[in-house]
Enzyme design. Structure first.
Site, PDB file in Angstrom:
ATOM      1  N   ASP A   1      -2.390  62.034  20.591  1.00  0.00           N
ATOM      2  CA  ASP A   1      -0.989  62.414  20.694  1.00  0.00           C
ATOM      3  C   ASP A   1      -0.122  61.160  20.820  1.00  0.00           C
ATOM      4  O   ASP A   1      -0.480  60.104  20.311  1.00  0.00           O
ATOM      5  CB  ASP A   1      -0.805  63.349  21.900  1.00  0.00           C
ATOM      6  CG  ASP A   1       0.234  64.423  21.651  1.00  0.00           C
ATOM      7  OD1 ASP A   1       1.406  64.067  21.468  1.00  0.00           O
ATOM      8  OD2 ASP A   1      -0.117  65.615  21.651  1.00  0.00           O
TER       9      ASP A   1
ATOM     10  N   HIS B   1       5.516  64.120  24.389  1.00  0.00           N
ATOM     11  CA  HIS B   1       4.700  65.258  23.946  1.00  0.00           C
ATOM     12  C   HIS B   1       3.271  65.179  24.484  1.00  0.00           C
ATOM     13  O   HIS B   1       2.725  66.153  24.991  1.00  0.00           O
ATOM     14  CB  HIS B   1       4.698  65.315  22.422  1.00  0.00           C
ATOM     15  CG  HIS B   1       3.991  66.497  21.846  1.00  0.00           C
ATOM     16  ND1 HIS B   1       2.688  66.450  21.410  1.00  0.00           N
ATOM     17  CD2 HIS B   1       4.404  67.769  21.639  1.00  0.00           C
ATOM     18  CE1 HIS B   1       2.333  67.642  20.945  1.00  0.00           C
ATOM     19  NE2 HIS B   1       3.348  68.454  21.070  1.00  0.00           N
TER      20      HIS B   1
ATOM     21  N   SER C   1       1.563  73.732  19.691  1.00  0.00           N
ATOM     22  CA  SER C   1       1.209  72.477  20.353  1.00  0.00           C
ATOM     23  C   SER C   1       0.898  72.700  21.825  1.00  0.00           C
ATOM     24  O   SER C   1       0.174  71.919  22.436  1.00  0.00           O
ATOM     25  CB  SER C   1       2.357  71.470  20.256  1.00  0.00           C
ATOM     26  OG  SER C   1       2.459  70.917  18.990  1.00  0.00           O
TER      27      SER C   1
END
Length: 495
Positions: free
Chosen positions: A161, A202, A414
Site C-alpha cells: 500500500d 490509505h 479497499s
C-alpha cells in the site's frame, strides 16, 4: 482505474479510494522513445536464468536496478530511445516499458474523529474507546474471537500500500519493522522513513483494520495479536507501477510473510487483458511473482473493486487507459481480468455495509468473489436522506500535511479486503501450518452464507447518474456472485 472511481465518487462523494490504489501496466511499442531513466520490465523465458537477459540489457545501454532471478524478471532503467528494440533477442522473452503508465491514487473523502475521544482514561485494555463506532467488528464476531485467540506475533501480514505510520499510537507496537520496506521503483529500501507514508494514509487505515492494538487507545483491529509489515508500493506522486508490485510480492515471499493485503489494480486499463500485446508482459511478470510467493506460503487477499461490475460476464470498458486517451473496448471476455484480484489463488473480497447488504459500489461475480466483508456504504438509506460517513469503516489515519496521527472513516472494497486478511491471520494463528490453498478454502468454509436478494438489486436510485446506474443481479446459491461463500467470520476460524 482512477476514472472509474471518479464515477463512483461523483455519485457519492463519501466513497473513498475505489479499490484503493491502481497500478500501471502495458507494453510500450518497440519503437517508442525512452525518456531519461525510463523503467522497463525485462522477462527471461519461463524457467530460464536472467544472465543472458542481463547481457542483452547491458548491450542495449540499459542498467539492471533489481534482479528477481527466482522468477526471471529484471527491473531495468535506460535512456536509450531504442532500448525495447535493441534488447530483444535470445534470452529475452518480452519487454514492458512502464513510463507514463501509472494511475494516480484518489483519496476521496475521509471523516476524521476527534482524538479527544480516542484515549481510554481508565486504560481498560478490554474495551477500546472508539470500539462502539466500529460496527464492522461485531458483524464478523471479532469480540468473540478475541476471547479465544487474538492472533500470534509470529504471523505477519504484508500491507502492500502507501506505507504505514510507525508513530501511530494504535500501530507503533504492531509493525514488523524488520520486515518492512519500500518497493518504489522495484527496488527494496528498508529504511524506516522510506516505508512511512508521505502523501497518503490509505495504508495506515488498512493496517489498523487488520491489527490495531488493544491498548486502551483508539480502535481495535481484527487480529491485534499479529504483526503487519509496511510494503510501500505507492510513490510520492500517488502512483503504483508494476515493478513495485512485483517487488512487493517477492519481498513478502522472502521475508516469510503468511499473508498480504492488496487494495489496488495493476494496470492503467480497468481490466488487464492477457491477450493484449501491450499488457501481457505485465501480466506475466506479476503472475510469476504471485506464483513464487504462493509457493513460499503466502496467501494474497485482494479487493474486488468499486465499479459495480459483474466480473463473471462480458464487460464494455470505455474509460481506459486512465492516463491517456480512452479506448472503446467492447465485450471483454474472461481473458481480461482484475489484477491481482482475479489472478489464480488470490482471495477476492466484495464489500457490504452496516445492513449486511452488498455495498452499492462493490463489484461482484459468481466464481470470482470468494468471500465478503464490511467495507462501508454511505448511500441514501431512506428517501431523500443520506446516511453519514459513520456508515464507513473507522480505522487509523495519518494526516500527511500536518504529520499527525488520528482515526477516521473510509469506505470501499479497499476496506473490506483487510477485514478478510485479518480473519485469515487469526486462522493462521489458531491453525498454523496451512498452505495458502488450505487457508483460502478454510476462509470460505467458515464464512457465514448470505443468500442472493431476489430480483434486480438497485439500492440507490437517488444517487445514481441514471435510473439504473447501480442495478446488479445476483446469481448462484450458497456460493453466489454478491457474497461468494459468505461473510468472513473471526470466531469461526479460531474456535
Amino acid at each position: 482505474m482512477k476514472n472509474l472511481r471518479r464515477k463512483t465518487l461523483a455519485a457519492a462523494s463519501a466513497v473513498t479510494l475505489g479499490v484503493g490504489l491502481a497500478v500501471a501496466g502495458g507494453l510500450a511499442p518497440a519503437a517508442s522513445a525512452a525518456s531519461p531513466d525510463t523503467t522497463f520490465l525485462v522477462l527471461a523465458p519461463q524457467g530460464a536464468k536472467t544472465d543472458k537477459a542481463a547481457a542483452r540489457v547491458a548491450a542495449a545501454k540499459g542498467t539492471v536496478v533489481a534482479s528477481y532471478d527466482q522468477i526471471g524478471v529484471l527491473v531495468v532503467r535506460s535512456t536509450n530511445p531504442d532500448f525495447a528494440t535493441d534488447v530483444a533477442g535470445a534470452g529475452v522473452d518480452s519487454v514492458a516499458s512502464t513510463a507514463g503508465l501509472g494511475t494516480a491514487l484518489d483519496e476521496g473523502e475521509t471523516l476524521e474523529v476527534s482524538a479527544a475521544g480516542a484515549v481510554n482514561t481508565t486504560a481498560d485494555p478490554t474495551k477500546e474507546p472508539l470500539f462502539g463506532q466500529q460496527w464492522d467488528m461485531p458483524m464478523i464476531d471479532v469480540p468473540q474471537a478475541h476471547a479465544v485467540n487474538a492472533g500470534r506475533a509470529d504471523v505477519v501480514v504484508g500491507v502492500l500500500d502507501s506505507g504505514i505510520s510507525s508513530s501511530h499510537p494504535d500501530l507503533a507496537s504492531q509493525i514488523a519493522k524488520n520486515k518492512s520496506a519500500s518497493c518504489i521503483g522495484g527496488v527494496s529500501d528498508t529504511t524506516e522513513a522510506a516505508w512511512n507514508p508521505t502523501t497518503s494514509d490509505h495504508g495506515t487505515h488498512v493496517a489498523g483494520t487488520i491489527a490495531a492494538a488493544v491498548n486502551g487507545v483508539g480502535v481495535t483491529g481484527v487480529a491485534p495479536g499479529v504483526k503487519v509489515a509496511a510494503v510501500k508500493v505507492v510513490n510520492d506522486d500517488g502512483y503504483i507501477f508494476p515493478e513495485a508490485a512485483v517487488c512487493g510480492f517477492m519481498w513478502a515471499a522472502e521475508q516469510g510473510m503468511q499473508l498480504t493485503n492488496n487494495s489496488y489494480y495493476i494496470d492503467p486499463w480497468q481490466l488487464n487483458c492477457r491477450n493484449d500485446a501491450r499488457q501481457r508482459p505485465v501480466w506475466k511478470a506479476v503472475q510469476r511473482a504471485l506464483r513464487y510467493s504462493q509457493s513460499k506460503g503466502v496467501l494474497h487477499v485482494a479487493s474486488a473493486g468499486n465499479s459495480n461490475w459483474d466480473l463473471a460476464h462480458k464487460i464494455t470498458d470505455t474509460g481506459s487507459p486512465n492516463n491517456g486517451t480512452p479506448e472503446e473496448r467492447e465485450n471483454l471476455t474472461s481473458s481480461c481480468l482484475v489484477l491481482p484480484g482475479e489472478a489464480p489463488g488470490v482471495v477476492t473480497v466484495s464489500a457490504v455495509g452496516p445492513t449486511g447488504e452488498k455495498s452499492y459500489y462493490s463489484s461482484y461475480g459468481q466464481g470470482v468473489v470468494e468471500v465478503t466483508a464490511p467495507g462501508g456504504d454511505t448511500r441514501f438509506r431512506t428517501q431523500g436522506v443520506r446516511s453519514t460517513l459513520t456508515d464507513g469503516i473507522l480505522s487509523t489515519t495519518y494526516n500527511t500535511a500536518t504529520k499527525t496521527n488520528g482515526w477516521g472513516y473510509k469506505q470501499g472494497t479497499s476496506m473490506s479486503s483487510p477485514h478478510a486478511a485479518g480473519v485469515a491471520a487469526l486462522a493462521v494463528s489458531a491453525h498454523p501450518g496451512m498452505t495458502p490453498g488450505q487457508l483460502s478454502a478454510f476462509l470460505g468454509n467458515t464464512a457465514e452464507s448470505i443468500p442472493c436478494p431476489s430480483g434486480v438489486y438497485n439500492p440507490v436510485p437517488l444517487i445514481a447518474a441514471g435510473p439504473n446506474a447501480y442495478d446488479a443481479t445476483c446469481s448462484g446459491g450458497q456460493r453466489n456472485g454478491f457474497y461468494g461463500a459468505g461473510m468472513v467470520n473471526a470466531y469461526n476460524v479460531v474456535r
